[in-house]
Design a protein around this motif. Structure first.
Motif, PDB file in Angstrom:
ATOM      1  N   LYS A  36       0.812  -1.216   0.000  1.00  0.00           N
ATOM      2  CA  LYS A  36       0.000   0.000   0.000  1.00  0.00           C
ATOM      3  C   LYS A  36       0.844   1.264   0.000  1.00  0.00           C
ATOM      4  O   LYS A  36       0.328   2.360  -0.153  1.00  0.00           O
ATOM      5  N   ASN A  37       2.160   1.102   0.145  1.00  0.00           N
ATOM      6  CA  ASN A  37       3.004   2.299   0.191  1.00  0.00           C
ATOM      7  C   ASN A  37       3.654   2.619  -1.155  1.00  0.00           C
ATOM      8  O   ASN A  37       4.591   3.404  -1.219  1.00  0.00           O
ATOM      9  N   VAL A 234      -2.938  -3.743  -0.264  1.00  0.00           N
ATOM     10  CA  VAL A 234      -4.314  -3.429  -0.656  1.00  0.00           C
ATOM     11  C   VAL A 234      -4.597  -4.217  -1.927  1.00  0.00           C
ATOM     12  O   VAL A 234      -3.678  -4.526  -2.680  1.00  0.00           O
ATOM     13  N   TYR A 239      -7.908   0.040  -5.479  1.00  0.00           N
ATOM     14  CA  TYR A 239      -6.899   1.000  -4.990  1.00  0.00           C
ATOM     15  C   TYR A 239      -5.854   1.369  -6.042  1.00  0.00           C
ATOM     16  O   TYR A 239      -5.594   2.539  -6.302  1.00  0.00           O
ATOM     17  N   ILE A 242      -7.314   2.912  -9.525  1.00  0.00           N
ATOM     18  CA  ILE A 242      -7.652   4.344  -9.550  1.00  0.00           C
ATOM     19  C   ILE A 242      -6.395   5.207  -9.479  1.00  0.00           C
ATOM     20  O   ILE A 242      -6.294   6.242 -10.129  1.00  0.00           O
TER      21      ILE A 242
ATOM     22  N   TRP B 252      -9.081   5.779  -1.163  1.00  0.00           N
ATOM     23  CA  TRP B 252      -7.917   5.498  -0.317  1.00  0.00           C
ATOM     24  C   TRP B 252      -8.136   5.907   1.140  1.00  0.00           C
ATOM     25  O   TRP B 252      -7.340   5.543   2.007  1.00  0.00           O
ATOM     26  N   ARG B 254     -10.202   4.718   2.931  1.00  0.00           N
ATOM     27  CA  ARG B 254     -10.565   3.492   3.655  1.00  0.00           C
ATOM     28  C   ARG B 254      -9.346   2.816   4.270  1.00  0.00           C
ATOM     29  O   ARG B 254      -9.475   2.008   5.165  1.00  0.00           O
ATOM     30  N   VAL B 255      -8.164   3.094   3.725  1.00  0.00           N
ATOM     31  CA  VAL B 255      -6.970   2.485   4.306  1.00  0.00           C
ATOM     32  C   VAL B 255      -6.075   3.575   4.874  1.00  0.00           C
ATOM     33  O   VAL B 255      -6.101   4.715   4.421  1.00  0.00           O
ATOM     34  N   GLU B 256      -5.293   3.197   5.879  1.00  0.00           N
ATOM     35  CA  GLU B 256      -4.400   4.178   6.488  1.00  0.00           C
ATOM     36  C   GLU B 256      -3.137   4.301   5.653  1.00  0.00           C
ATOM     37  O   GLU B 256      -2.101   3.739   5.957  1.00  0.00           O
ATOM     38  N   SER B 257      -3.255   5.018   4.572  1.00  0.00           N
ATOM     39  CA  SER B 257      -2.071   5.228   3.739  1.00  0.00           C
ATOM     40  C   SER B 257      -2.286   6.481   2.935  1.00  0.00           C
ATOM     41  O   SER B 257      -3.412   6.867   2.645  1.00  0.00           O
TER      42      SER B 257
END
Lengths: 420, 259
Positions: A36-37, A234, A239, A242, B252, B254-257
């Motif tokens: 996710k990063n 994710v 995610y 988009i 985004w 919804r997620v902690e990022s």
């Protein structure tokens, strides 16, 4: 991963999926756990896919109107520009699309260099990428020949002549490539055929490139192995879809600017002069994306060694995973490598600049120093750095980036398993 | 977003450094206001029509324009002569056609669908008539020269007495904007050489500007629709980008990022 457990909801879906698991593939692509990063440097994979599709679609359309004949090619391009409905648009997208493609691929490659994405276990992805890059250069070079302008003709003459540097069989190979004793109609028709073929080879390799990526999963800016799926990941959809879409749109704005407002700025004026074997242009220069390699070629006084140097400059990348001895992937935790990385970026930009200049005087000297440094970076600095460099503590996971940092990955993994 | 700005600034630096490397041979060209430059750039219709007059009365005796047809003269985005005018222009030229049913070539008045009539039958004939130099085809000339319109505009006004240290052969002229300063073409324009129908004063500067505008159009006949479409496309992309940006933020969240 949940791939193999997937069952479509509908009866028809199940029936189909048992026979051809396309829905399983679609499900895998949707759920594919992605770190996710990932930052915006990671969006260029999607952008490159867009570039490839754009080139294929516009290229197919151009091929319907283009005539691959030495006497008619230039005229047929003008026909496309003037009389084909939106022909100018299609051609400008295709011509600038090549530049955009290379812009994106260079960012993609340098992202990989910065974050160590080529390292174990991703060597095959990297090597496939280098093969794609080589094919891209071949396709771009041959595509540039097709309008049969002065730069097309003389660029083709210079580059094909490089093969004559091969001892004994060189001259024979050049005649064979040309299909005659000079660049002429047979050369044009075979270049057109190959220019049409190569993008589909690239497409196939891109599928393998993505397949190989989906085995270990994405690298990430921290450069550590992560558990998948976990709170560090994710699902690809929505995610990453988009986010890639957003970056692609930004890229398309730049692309559109070139197509609509500066369509010829990246090309050379001489290519609007029809090819003339009797008149040599004052400076023969390739397209901007090949300039660094052109500089390397010209910086070596011997023809054969120059060709060897130019090819090595590309092929050295293929063995990069074994030249870089550091176990730490991301430059974020490699303070020395980070500096050498930026020096390399500057070095390549300098090579590109001197590649566009005449090979004489100060320019030649700069080209030689920059060429030497290019090889020094890969052959000496990288292998030595892996042993000498004091790296920074690497975090255990993406969600807890600082806690219990450890100087190397093995220790980090050890600790991680203990925590579990 | 911080990274995004970094990314874009790097893209711009790369582009700038590349375009700089191509603009290496720097000569100061004469500048003028071109109506077709810029985001909404359009051709000046009257200037195009005058430019056509200069081309056909002055340049066309040596320079061909083989990719243009007479119909182009009445098409939107160009000089926009009326169809009747374009037909009359075409009809004023003799076109070789044939062979007819007897196997003979014949001449007839030009039609809209004909390409511009060439001044010479072939390159050799053109060279023979011009002391060995081939007057280049002018269809895409503006795009085939590094400095583009500014170069052509300057060249037409760049004739001067040669400095004393330069000796010129017969039939070679000195031009301060020409590559190498030596040109086979004598100064083509003189004040009052053509008589403009709209009463514009035909100075060398004015004629240079008009004919260069005409050459820009001949090289880029769809320039106006390109600019119009480009503006719409970029506005559309920017709006879509903004919408997608907010959707992305929402998804985004919804997620902690950070994105």
């Amino acid at each position: 991963m949940s791939d193999h457990d997937y069952r479509p909801k509908s009866k028809v879906g199940q029936w189909f999926n048992d026979r051809l698991p396309l829905l399983t593939l679609a499900n895998h692509l949707t759920d594919y756990p992605t770190p996710k990063n990932l930052n915006y440097w990671w969006t260029f994979g999607g952008i490159l896919t867009f570039c490839l599709i754009t080139q294929i679609v516009t290229g197919l359309t151009l091929a319907m109107h283009y005539i691959a004949h030495a006497d008619m090619a230039f005229e047929s391009v003008e026909h496309i520009m003037r009389d084909v409905n939106y022909g100018w648009l299609i051609r400008y997208i295709h011509a600038n699309g090549a530049s955009m493609f290379f812009l994106a691929v260079y960012i993609h490659i340098f992202r990989s260099l910065f974050y160590g994405s080529y390292k174990s276990p991703r060597e095959i992805i990297w090597i496939l990428g280098i093969i794609i890059y080589l094919l891209m250069m071949a396709a771009a070079f041959m595509g540039y020949v097709l309008p049969w302008g002065q730069m097309s003709f003389w660029g083709a003459t210079v580059i094909t002549n490089l093969f004559s540097a091969i001892p004994l069989v060189g001259e024979g190979i050049v005649t064979w490539l040309w299909g005659g004793y000079s660049v002429d109609n047979p050369t044009l028709t075979r270049f057109f055929t190959l220019h049409y073929l190569i993008p589909f080879l690239i497409l196939g390799l891109v599928v393998l490139h993505i397949w190989a990526l989906h085995v270990p999963g994405n690298n990430n800016p921290v450069g550590i192995d992560i558990k998948k799926p976990s709170k560090d990941t994710v699902p690809f959809h929505p995610y990453i879809v988009i986010k890639d879409g957003f970056a692609l749109l930004m890229f398309m704005i730049v692309f559109a600017f070139f197509v609509f407002y500066a369509p010829n700025i990246l090309g050379h004026a001489d290519n609007y002069i029809e090819a003339n074997p009797m008149v040599t242009p004052a400076h023969i220069v390739p397209e901007w994306y090949l300039l660094p390699f052109y500089a390397i070629l010209r910086s070596v006084p011997d023809k054969l060694l120059g060709v060897v140097a130019m090819l090595s400059a590309i092929l050295i990348l293929a063995v990069l995973p074994w030249l870089d001895t550091s176990k730490i992937r991301s430059a974020v935790f490699r303070p020395l490598y980070k500096q050498f990385y930026w020096i390399l970026v500057a070095d390549v930009l300098i090579l590109g600049y001197v590649g566009a200049m005449p090979a004489e005087g100060l320019y030649l000297l700069i080209a030689r120093v920059a060429t030497a440094y290019y090889f020094l970076h890969f052959l000496v600095i990288l292998p030595v750095l892996g042993f000498k460099e004091k790296t920074l503590p690497v975090p255990l996971s993406i969600t807890e980036p600082v806690l219990g940092g450890s100087p190397n990955l093995a220790a980090a993994r050890n600790k991680e398993s203990k925590i579990e | 977003m911080k990274n995004l700005f970094k990314l874009f600034s790097i893209i711009i630096i790369i582009i700038a450094s590349n375009s700089y490397s191509f603009a290496a041979e720097k000569v100061k060209y004469l500048k003028t206001d071109w109506s077709f430059k810029g985001l909404f750039g359009k051709f000046d219709r009257a200037s195009l029509q005058r430019g056509y007059q200069v081309y056909t009365e002055v340049c066309a005796s040596c320079h061909s324009m083989k990719y243009l047809s007479y119909r182009n003269l009445s098409e939107p985005g160009g000089p926009e002569f009326s169809e009747a005018q374009a037909k009359a222009i075409a009809a004023s030229f003799e076109v070789t056609d044939g062979p007819n049913s007897d196997g003979e070539m014949f001449t007839r008045p030009g039609k809209l669908s004909d390409k511009f009539v060439m001044p010479y039958d072939n390159v050799k004939a053109a060279q023979a008539a011009n002391g060995g130099a081939y007057p280049p085809d002018m269809s895409v000339l503006v795009k085939a020269r590094g400095g583009g319109v500014d170069y052509i505009y300057s060249l037409l006004q760049g004739y001067e007495e040669a400095p004393s240290n330069i000796s010129l052969d017969d039939g070679v002229y000195y031009n301060k904007y020409m590559y190498g300063n030596k040109i086979r073409m004598a100064a083509p324009l003189l004040d009052g050489l053509v008589e403009y129908g709209d009463g514009t004063n035909a100075t060398v500067e004015q004629m240079s500007k008009d004919v260069t505008t005409f050459l820009m159009w001949s090289a880029e006949p769809h320039l106006e629709s390109r600019h119009q479409m480009g503006f719409k496309a970029i506005v559309y992309l920017i709006i879509l980008t903004i919408l997608v940006y907010f959707s992305m933020k929402k998804i985004w969240s919804r997620v902690e990022s950070e994105v």
